[in-house]
Design an enzyme around this catalytic site. Structure first.
Site, PDB file in Angstrom:
ATOM      1  N   HIS A  35       1.223  -0.949  -0.284  1.00  0.00           N
ATOM      2  CA  HIS A  35       0.010   0.040   0.147  1.00  0.00           C
ATOM      3  C   HIS A  35       0.629   0.999  -0.117  1.00  0.00           C
ATOM      4  O   HIS A  35       1.892   1.577   0.128  1.00  0.00           O
ATOM      5  CB  HIS A  35      -1.422   0.122   1.292  1.00  0.00           C
ATOM      6  N   HIS A  38       4.305   1.152   2.454  1.00  0.00           N
ATOM      7  CA  HIS A  38       5.305   0.797   1.657  1.00  0.00           C
ATOM      8  C   HIS A  38       6.000   1.604   1.035  1.00  0.00           C
ATOM      9  O   HIS A  38       6.973   1.447   0.638  1.00  0.00           O
ATOM     10  CB  HIS A  38       4.524  -1.088   1.670  1.00  0.00           C
ATOM     11  N   SER A 186      -2.530  -0.105   6.553  1.00  0.00           N
ATOM     12  CA  SER A 186      -2.354  -1.150   6.617  1.00  0.00           C
ATOM     13  C   SER A 186      -2.606  -2.022   6.073  1.00  0.00           C
ATOM     14  O   SER A 186      -4.015  -1.700   5.206  1.00  0.00           O
ATOM     15  CB  SER A 186      -2.527  -1.417   7.842  1.00  0.00           C
TER      16      SER A 186
END
Ligand code: PAF
Length: 281
Positions: A35, A38, A186
């Site tokens: 996501h 990252h 997350s």
């Protein structure tokens, strides 16, 4: 060009070649289902290094009994596409048998820092995280490794491990990336149905509430905690796992707020366990 490698020996060949050319290697370890959080680590790595490596490995050793290892979201094709778009040089995606072959018996435990927060709530979790990271660091020999501050205890534990084991890399902590409404990014957010997605805002809202309580001058941690418990108990569909205020350097609970502190929350929204935090520094 983004190379996708599954075998340890093939990844090592790449790394040795880059090392022989004196290139710096930035490493973003992930469990996939990438996501924007990252990708912010990838961007930073690409800015600061000649080569960027992303690992994708859902690490069984860091999941406890009854946790979501089997259900953990996996979307390898989408991850590869995102990495290609972000200019990642190498994706290392080993299978479980090559990371934990029969007979694997060595684990890395960081003591003390793991007694509280997620270390207390998820027994053995950091042992699994540290073990896989040592293996990945040994395989990929990064110059720098990038971690999000959302996993603040993980970041603290990894820094300690790298220092204690004299490992030759820099650990870089990066700011938490949030959705517009404040929810921390997350991979587990994918589990949330629309009602749960709304309820999940409770974590960031609870932390905003804490910031206000602190701004009003409250320094007594028990008093802050009981205000937060009151705040959370009004939220339906949310079960608090913990709210703690700890010394940001050693993860020990403090009685009186003093900088630098970490205010950390973990809560179940339905079956999904989410965490969030902010540093008071
Ligand atoms: O933060 C994660 O996604 C994992 O704990 C990590 C660092 C990739 C180790 O499996």
């Amino acid at each position: 060009m983004t190379e996708v490698l599954r075998r340890i020996d093939c990844a090592k060949e790449y790394i040795y070649k880059w090392k022989s050319e004196d290139l710096s290697i930035g490493f973003v370890p992930t469990m996939g289902c990438l996501h924007a959080g990252h990708l912010s680590l990838v961007e930073r790595s690409a800015r600061e290094n000649d080569k960027t490596v992303v690992s994708i490995f859902v690490n069984p050793a860091q999941f406890g009994e009854g946790e979501d290892f089997n259900e953990y979201p996996r979307d390898f094709e989408a991850d590869v596409k995102l990495c290609r778009e972000a200019g990642v040089d190498l994706i290392f995606a080993p299978d479980e048998a090559s990371i934990y072959p029969d007979g694997h018996s060595t684990y890395v435990d960081v003591s003390g820092l793991t007694d509280n927060l997620c270390g207390r709530a998820r027994k053995g979790h950091f042992r699994g995280v540290c073990t896989v990271l040592v293996k990945l660091f040994n395989i990929l020999k990064p110059t720098r490794a990038y971690f999000g501050k959302k996993d603040a205890q993980q970041l603290c534990v990894v820094r300690r491990m790298v220092e204690d084991l004299n490992m030759d890399l820099d650990v870089v902590g990066c700011e938490t990336v949030r959705e517009k409404d404040g929810l921390a990014m997350s991979s587990r957010n994918r589990y949330l149905g629309s009602k749960e997605r709304e309820a999940a805002l409770c974590l960031s809202r609870a932390l905003n509430f804490v910031e206000k309580v602190i701004a009003s001058g409250e320094r007594n941690v028990n008093a802050i905690k009981s205000e937060v418990l009151g705040f959370i108990s009004n939220q339906s569909g949310v079960r608090l796992d913990y709210f703690e205020i700890v010394d940001a350097c050693n993860m020990r609970s403090v009685k009186v707020l003093k900088k630098p502190c970490l205010c950390a929350i973990a809560a179940y929204v339905g079956k999904t366990r989410l965490i969030d935090n902010f540093y008071y520094e």
